[in-house]
Every structure is written in C-alpha cells, then in structure tokens.
Design an enzyme around this catalytic site. Structure first.
Site, short mmCIF file in Angstrom:
data_model
loop_
_atom_site.label_atom_id
_atom_site.label_comp_id
_atom_site.label_asym_id
_atom_site.label_seq_id
_atom_site.Cartn_x
_atom_site.Cartn_y
_atom_site.Cartn_z
CB CYS A 137 34.99 16.99 2.37
SG CYS A 137 36.62 17.11 1.61
CB CYS A 140 36.74 20.35 2.03
SG CYS A 140 36.55 19.05 0.82
CG ASP A 141 34.66 21.68 5.19
OD1 ASP A 141 35.04 22.60 4.45
OD2 ASP A 141 33.63 21.03 4.97
#
Ligand code: NAP
Length: 316
Positions: A137, A140-141
């Site tokens: 993701c 997200c990261d």
C-alpha cells in the site's frame, strides 16, 4: 459442545469496517456478535507504522490500532467470538451462519466485513521483509521512502497509481511489469510515461528481494527477464507489490450479488446488498479507496443501515 447464538446483528470479519460497525451497533443497543475470523484484525495486522489514521499525532502501529478498536468494540458491548464463518444461508430470515468451531449463528441482520487481501508474489524473501521495505500500500507506507528509490510491481491501474503516488516521496520509482504492455487505463499510462521520476522495466519478474538484518531493510531486487531468463540486480530501498487484491467472499458465492472479481455489490452511497438485511462494508465491497479510514466509515454506515432495517421490519 456446539452453541447456537441468536443475534440482531452478526458482524463477519474484524478489520476497521467490522469493529466500527460493532461499536455503532453496540451503542445502538443491538447487542452485536462479531465472528473475528482466525486472523483477527485484517490487513492492518500486516502493517507497521500508520500515520494517516486521524486522531493520532504520533506514528502508531497497525496491530496496536486494531487492538484498540477491538477493546473499544468490546467495551461498548460487542460479543466477540473467535470463529470463522464457513457457510451462510441467506435464503431465509433469520439468516443462518455456520462457524468452523461447529457453532451456529442465527441473525436478523448480517454485516459482511471480511475484507480483501493483497495478492502477493509468494516469495520467501517477500515474507521476510514485509513491513520492512516490502509493502502492499503506497498510500500507507510511501511517506517512509522520502528521497529513496523504490520499485512497484504490476501493470494494472493500482500499480500505475501507486507509482505516480510514490513520486511525491521517492527520488526514483521503477515500475516493473512481467509483460511488454500495461493493462492500466491509457490516461494513467500517459501520466506514467511522461513522469521524469519514473522508469519502466518490461518483461521482468522479481526473483528475489534482497536485504539486510539489524536493522531489517530491503536493499535490492533480483529481477528475471521473462524472455531470456537473465538475472539482473536493481538497487532499491523499498518495493510495493500491486498485483491486485482478492476480496474474501468465497463463502458468499451463490448467496449474494458480486461483480466479476468477487467484490460484493452494494447500492451506491449505502452498504445495502441485494439481500434485504445483509450489508457489506469495507474492502469486501470497495476496490477503489481501500483505506482503513474509509473502511471504518463504511462500517459505521452498515451499522446505521442495519439499525434502520431492524426498526422498519416489524416481522423479524
Ligand atoms: P489488476 O487490474 O488485476 O492488475 C494486476 C496486475 O498485476 C496486472 O498487470 C498483472 O499482470 C500483474 N500481476 C498479477 N499477478 C502477478 C504476478 N504474480 N507477478 C507479476 N505481476 C502480476 O489489479 P489492480 O491494478 O489492483 O486493479 C484491480 C481492479 O481495481 C481493476 O478492476 C482496476 O481497474 C480497479 N482499480 C481501479 C482504479 C481506478 O479506477 N482509479 C484504481 C485501482 C484499481 P498482467 O497484466 O500480465 O496480467
């Protein structure tokens, strides 16, 4: 001995959508039961740092966030059962669901929040570095790869969107695809090919993710050319696997309307499925946003939809 549970709301699955549905349903005095599945917490259990879930100024950990959601759901009155539903019957009211433990759940309404799982390459080295440079993701990261070099694996819309997104953080993004053309929409492809930070490597698969321990981190990829089998090394600090997601809907086949990829179909703007009294929230019905916070929002919607259904249906 096998138990038969009776409930107004059965919540199947324990990710952000499920826990949020549980919190709202419990606070509406619906005494929900949640079957958590045998890997409770969903995809956030596989992430490390979370910086985009609102309410936390400091970085939090995905598993910690899920532990808090679980505690909150229980605190307001949800009954959690460590069981995985293996069979459902939505042909009659109340709905009958059977658990792997041998227990039966008789429910006036069901909220499906079983989520989806990222499709992974299946490499041992991928497991070794997941959460330490291997991610599923970018939203997200990506932030953790500021001014670093990253690779994205895949050739669909997700891979191209992730590559474009990562240009906001990384100094260089390499998209690696196993064929010589992408399946992503052409408008996305145009943006990809024009972007100065992105290079595309064609006809390559990942043979191995290479890294170090102490601290655990990714340092390179061994790539295999699909035409001549030649192995080359690409230096990267992180790799994002974007080869599709698989919604966890196997047990609902033949019971509820799904699209061709197995995502449950809901009426737009609601969590209502084609079965009155069955609602779906989170990644099991959303292949576009796929964020913990959007799943949580949909969990809230599902509980409100279930509450409305119960209050309006005098005969259940
Ligand atoms: P996808 O369209 O199924 O694409 C998966 C990609 O990964 C394909 O290019 C595939 O290669 C590659 N792949 C699959 N298995 C692989 C493996 N083992 N090793 C290497 N490569 C592998 O998945 P997606 O991009 O996640 O999209 C899923 C759905 O969501 C699609 O319907 C998509 O249109 C939709 N979506 C829409 C948007 C949007 O509208 N903005 C954004 C994201 C996703 P091949 O091409 O060779 O098969």
């Amino acid at each position: 001995m096998a138990t038969t549970y009776h409930t107004k709301v059965l919540i199947i699955g324990s990710g952000p959508a499920g826990y949020t549905a549980a919190i709202y349903a419990a606070r509406a005095n619906l005494q929900p039961i949640m079957t958590t599945g045998f890997e409770p917490g969903g995809q956030l259990m596989l992430t490390t740092d979370v910086e985009n879930y609102p309410g936390f100024r400091q970085v939090i950990q995905g598993p910690w966030l899920m532990e808090e959601m679980k505690a909150q759901a229980e605190h307001v009155g949800t009954k959690l059962v460590y069981d995985a539903i293996k069979k459902v019957d939505f042909h009659q009211q109340p709905f009958i669901c059977e658990g792997e433990n041998g227990d039966t759940y008789v429910a006036k309404t069901v909220i499906i929040s079983t989520g989806a799982q990222a499709r992974w390459l299946g490499l041992t080295s991928e497991d070794q570095f997941r959460g330490f440079g291997v991610s599923g993701c970018a939203t997200c990261d990506g932030f953790f790869f500021r001014n670093k070099e990253v690779a994205v694996i895949g050739g669909g819309n997700s891979a191209v969107e992730e590559a474009l997104y990562l240009t906001h953080h990384a100094s260089k993004v390499t998209l690696i695809h196993r064929r010589d053309h992408l399946r992503a929409q052409s408008v996305l492809q145009d943006r990809l090919f024009k972007h100065p930070k992105i290079q595309v490597l064609w006809n390559q698969t990942v043979d191995k993710i290479v890294g170090e321990e102490n601290p655990r981190k990714v340092t390179a990829l061994h790539l295999k050319n699909t035409i001549n089998n030649e192995i080359t090394t690409l230096k990267v600090d992180g790799v994002f696997i974007a080869i599709g997601h698989i919604p966890k809907t196997e047990i609902f086949k033949e019971q509820i309307n799904m699209d061709t990829e197995g995502y449950i179909i809901t009426t737009p703007g609601t969590t209502i499925t084609n079965i009155p009294g069955v609602f779906a929230a989170g990644d099991v019905q959303d292949k576009v946003y796929r964020q913990a916070v959007t799943a949580a929002g949909q969990g809230c919607m599902a509980a409100l939809d279930a509450e409305k259904f119960i209050s309006e249906a005098s005969d259940i």
